[in-house]
Design an enzyme around this catalytic site. Structure first.
Site, PDB file in Angstrom:
ATOM      1  N   HIS A   1      -3.728   2.241   1.141  1.00 44.93           N
ATOM      2  CA  HIS A   1      -3.504   2.779   2.490  1.00 44.93           C
ATOM      3  C   HIS A   1      -3.577   1.670   3.519  1.00 44.93           C
ATOM      4  CE1 HIS A   1      -3.844   5.490   5.967  1.00 44.93           C
ATOM      5  NE2 HIS A   1      -3.258   6.361   5.170  1.00 44.93           N
TER       6      HIS A   1
ATOM      7  N   HIS B   1       8.200   6.007   4.383  1.00 53.63           N
ATOM      8  CA  HIS B   1       7.377   6.919   5.187  1.00 53.63           C
ATOM      9  C   HIS B   1       7.175   8.197   4.375  1.00 53.63           C
ATOM     10  CE1 HIS B   1       5.468   8.538   8.648  1.00 53.63           C
ATOM     11  NE2 HIS B   1       6.486   8.721   9.461  1.00 53.63           N
TER      12      HIS B   1
ATOM     13  N   ASP C   1      -1.033  11.254  -1.054  1.00 53.91           N
ATOM     14  CA  ASP C   1       0.119  11.694  -1.835  1.00 53.91           C
ATOM     15  C   ASP C   1      -0.171  11.854  -3.324  1.00 53.91           C
ATOM     16  OD1 ASP C   1       1.862  11.863   0.319  1.00 53.91           O
ATOM     17  OD2 ASP C   1       2.276   9.722   0.266  1.00 53.91           O
TER      18      ASP C   1
HETATM   19  N1  AMX Z   1       0.301  -0.733  -5.942  1.00 53.83           N
HETATM   20  C1  AMX Z   1       0.725  -2.011  -6.012  1.00 53.83           C
HETATM   21  N2  AMX Z   1       0.509  -2.937  -5.051  1.00 53.83           N
HETATM   22  C2  AMX Z   1      -0.197  -2.524  -3.985  1.00 53.83           C
HETATM   23  C3  AMX Z   1      -0.695  -1.227  -3.852  1.00 53.83           C
HETATM   24  C4  AMX Z   1      -0.424  -0.300  -4.887  1.00 53.83           C
HETATM   25  N3  AMX Z   1      -0.814   0.980  -4.842  1.00 53.83           N
HETATM   26  N4  AMX Z   1      -1.362  -1.126  -2.674  1.00 53.83           N
HETATM   27  C5  AMX Z   1      -1.267  -2.333  -2.082  1.00 53.83           C
HETATM   28  N5  AMX Z   1      -0.557  -3.173  -2.857  1.00 53.83           N
HETATM   29  C6  AMX Z   1      -0.179  -4.573  -2.544  1.00 53.83           C
HETATM   30  C7  AMX Z   1       0.770  -4.580  -1.356  1.00 53.83           C
HETATM   31  O1  AMX Z   1       2.105  -4.361  -1.770  1.00 53.83           O
HETATM   32  C8  AMX Z   1       0.560  -5.951  -0.787  1.00 53.83           C
HETATM   33  O2  AMX Z   1       1.272  -6.874  -1.580  1.00 53.83           O
HETATM   34  P1  AMX Z   1       2.017  -8.140  -0.919  1.00 53.83           P
HETATM   35  O3  AMX Z   1       0.926  -8.940  -0.268  1.00 53.83           O
HETATM   36  O4  AMX Z   1       2.654  -8.800  -2.092  1.00 53.83           O
HETATM   37  O5  AMX Z   1       3.000  -7.591   0.091  1.00 53.83           O
HETATM   38  C9  AMX Z   1      -0.933  -6.176  -1.020  1.00 53.83           C
HETATM   39  O6  AMX Z   1      -1.297  -5.279  -2.091  1.00 53.83           O
HETATM   40  C10 AMX Z   1      -1.787  -5.892   0.178  1.00 53.83           C
HETATM   41  O7  AMX Z   1      -1.506  -4.598   0.674  1.00 53.83           O
HETATM   42  P2  AMX Z   1      -2.561  -3.783   1.545  1.00 53.83           P
HETATM   43  O8  AMX Z   1      -2.911  -4.603   2.750  1.00 53.83           O
HETATM   44  O9  AMX Z   1      -3.666  -3.335   0.675  1.00 53.83           O
HETATM   45  O10 AMX Z   1      -1.758  -2.474   1.944  1.00 53.83           O
HETATM   46  P3  AMX Z   1      -0.545  -2.294   2.952  1.00 53.83           P
HETATM   47  O11 AMX Z   1      -1.054  -1.814   4.255  1.00 53.83           O
HETATM   48  O12 AMX Z   1       0.360  -3.491   2.958  1.00 53.83           O
HETATM   49  O13 AMX Z   1       0.270  -1.121   2.218  1.00 53.83           O
HETATM   50  C11 AMX Z   1       0.694   0.958   1.173  1.00 53.83           C
HETATM   51  C12 AMX Z   1      -0.199   0.196   2.162  1.00 53.83           C
HETATM   52  C13 AMX Z   1       0.335   2.444   1.231  1.00 53.83           C
HETATM   53  C14 AMX Z   1       2.174   0.781   1.565  1.00 53.83           C
HETATM   54  C15 AMX Z   1       0.457   0.413  -0.245  1.00 53.83           C
HETATM   55  O14 AMX Z   1      -0.878   0.621  -0.607  1.00 53.83           O
HETATM   56  C16 AMX Z   1       1.370   1.019  -1.304  1.00 53.83           C
HETATM   57  O15 AMX Z   1       2.497   0.566  -1.446  1.00 53.83           O
HETATM   58  N6  AMX Z   1       0.900   2.038  -2.081  1.00 53.83           N
HETATM   59  C17 AMX Z   1       1.719   2.636  -3.125  1.00 53.83           C
HETATM   60  C18 AMX Z   1       2.754   3.591  -2.551  1.00 53.83           C
HETATM   61  C19 AMX Z   1       2.111   4.854  -1.994  1.00 53.83           C
HETATM   62  O16 AMX Z   1       1.263   5.481  -2.598  1.00 53.83           O
HETATM   63  N7  AMX Z   1       2.547   5.255  -0.808  1.00 53.83           N
HETATM   64  C20 AMX Z   1       1.983   6.431  -0.115  1.00 53.83           C
HETATM   65  C21 AMX Z   1       1.014   6.012   0.983  1.00 53.83           C
HETATM   66  C22 AMX Z   1       0.418   7.198   1.700  1.00 53.83           C
HETATM   67  C23 AMX Z   1       0.853   7.235   3.128  1.00 53.83           C
HETATM   68  O17 AMX Z   1       0.555   6.333   3.902  1.00 53.83           O
HETATM   69  N8  AMX Z   1       1.575   8.265   3.475  1.00 53.83           N
END
Ligand code: AMX
Length: 398
Positions: free
Chosen positions: A278, A237, A333
């Site tokens: 996101h 989070h 972020d």
């Molecule tokens: N880097 C690597 N892999 C990523 C990615 C990224 N930036 N964004 C998505 N993916 C992957 C997911 O891990 C998921 O893989 P899986 O099927 O093997 O589990 C796949 O792509 C599909 O994911 P999604 O439906 O596009 O996103 P989500 O809703 O599952 O996840 C989030 C969203 C933010 C957790 C993800 O994009 C992520 O981990 N980003 C990097 C970390 C980050 O920047 N976090 C801050 C987020 C901001 C916020 O919400 N506060």
């Protein structure tokens, strides 16, 4: 360990679930509608809206005006804007000895744990048990608490300037912090923008939900908010903003070719590209766009800002090669850490406390709505979702 974050209010693919079936159990309530929210909502294209206004229209307001908006559901007039400042100033003095409690805490403890203890302590020093009074008192006391956490945790306990409640909230924080070698004007601009952008994000993100759930037992605003901060402290989070700057520091170069090689290597190693993706948004988060604009105005040559600018150009193209990734664009972020770092706040372990400071406003306003507006003022009942007993727990029952 995989460390992501999601603030999504709806299911990953933006569905709202109308019928709960067995396959939706143990999915963290994803997409299950549980209530209504009067302060904000998130759309895939424009991101968060506060009381109907897209965040880009609000980004240059002062934090005090946005606090007024979240509590009153309309932007203040010039007179109301003066009045909310005066109101918050009249509540700002901390009614007791917070400093001794903070001085007793282990310095190696995470700043988010200090924030939670600090909020609990403020509640022990004074609670009125009026939801709105307590929420506004807490908001007004946050700048001093934040400044004291930095000063005391860093061992700068001597000669802490007295609070000056005639100043704005951000000015009071900067005064308490008293970093001699920083550009205070830039710091104020960066923190003001940060606070406005992070104050609220719909009703179902974990910290907001947790705060409202605790308040539904009629625990105090302070206990509810301390619990909300504990939820926010998790790496999935709020702590993602700390991880983002750590990631940027690890990239270490703004050369596009090297950055692309770094991004590809991280993905190959099954590590996330922080600052991208996101749960709800399907384009660049407007809060990221606002921060990129601010950075290009005040610190275009900052090394970390140059790295995030290159990442913004390179990473979406590389991430888009993976069709599984719903949104390859920059999230909120990506740039905030580089900006805070430029302002002189160089230790990323503190970054989630700024997120928490901002969220106290949105969570406070949502608690007030749930406790004193909903159900014709009766408030929502105590939270009690249904859990279904698994077969083995029933084995001794005929
Ligand atoms: N880097 C690597 N892999 C990523 C990615 C990224 N930036 N964004 C998505 N993916 C992957 C997911 O891990 C998921 O893989 P899986 O099927 O093997 O589990 C796949 O792509 C599909 O994911 P999604 O439906 O596009 O996103 P989500 O809703 O599952 O996840 C989030 C969203 C933010 C957790 C993800 O994009 C992520 O981990 N980003 C990097 C970390 C980050 O920047 N976090 C801050 C987020 C901001 C916020 O919400 N506060």
């Amino acid at each position: 360990m995989y460390v992501g974050s999601t603030e999504g209010d709806t299911m990953a693919k933006n569905e709202v679930l109308l019928e709960v079936t067995e396959k939706h159990l143990n999915t963290g309530l994803r997409g299950v509608p549980v209530g209504t929210c009067r302060t904000s909502f998130v759309t895939p294209s424009e991101g968060v809206h506060y009381c109907g206004y897209p965040i880009t229209e609000l980004a240059s307001f002062e934090p005090e005006d946005i606090i007024y908006l979240l509590f009153n559901k309309e932007l203040p007039t010039a007179e109301q804007s003066v009045a909310i400042r005066q109101d918050l100033a009249s509540r700002a003095a901390i009614p007791g000895d917070l400093e001794s409690v903070l001085k007793a805490l282990p310095k190696f403890g995470h700043p988010m744990d200090w924030l939670s203890v600090g909020i609990h302590t403020l509640g022990m020093l004074e609670t009125t048990n009026d939801w709105k009074e307590d929420a506004l008192n807490l908001i007004a006391r946050m700048p001093r608490l934040m400044g004291l956490i930095f000063r005391i945790r860093e061992g700068r306990e001597e000669n802490i300037p007295a609070d000056d409640t005639s100043l704005s909230m951000v000015e009071r924080f900067v005064r308490t912090l008293d970093l001699h070698d920083s550009d205070d004007e830039k710091m104020k601009q960066i923190i003001s923008t940060y606070l406005v952008l992070h104050m609220d994000h719909g009703g179902g993100n974990l910290s907001t939900f947790t705060g409202k759930a605790i308040a539904s037992s009629k625990a105090t605003v302070y206990s509810s908010m301390a619990g909300a901060m504990n939820a926010l402290s998790g790496p999935l989070h709020g702590r993602a903003n700390q991880s983002c700057l750590e990631f940027v520091l690890k990239v270490g170069t703004s050369d596009p070719v090297e950055v692309e090689a770094f991004v590809r290597a991280e993905l190959k190693a099954n590590r996330p590209i922080f600052g991208f993706g996101h749960a709800v948004l399907r384009s660049e988060d407007p809060r990221a766009t606002v921060q990129f604009k601010l950075g290009s105005e005040i610190c275009p040559d900052d090394e970390n800002f140059k790295i995030v600018t290159t990442l913004r150009e390179v990473a979406p193209r590389v991430l888009a090669e993976n069709p599984k990734i719903s949104n390859p664009n920059a999230n909120v972020d990506i740039a905030s850490g580089a900006l805070l770092h430029h302002a002189g706040l160089t230790d990323p372990t503190y970054y989630t406390t700024f997120f928490g400071w901002a969220r106290v406003a949105g969570i406070g306003a949502q608690i007030v709505d749930e406790r004193s507006i909903f159900r014709n003022g009766k408030g929502t009942p105590i939270y009690r979702p249904k859990y279904i007993a698994e077969a083995q727990t029933l084995r001794h029952i005929e």
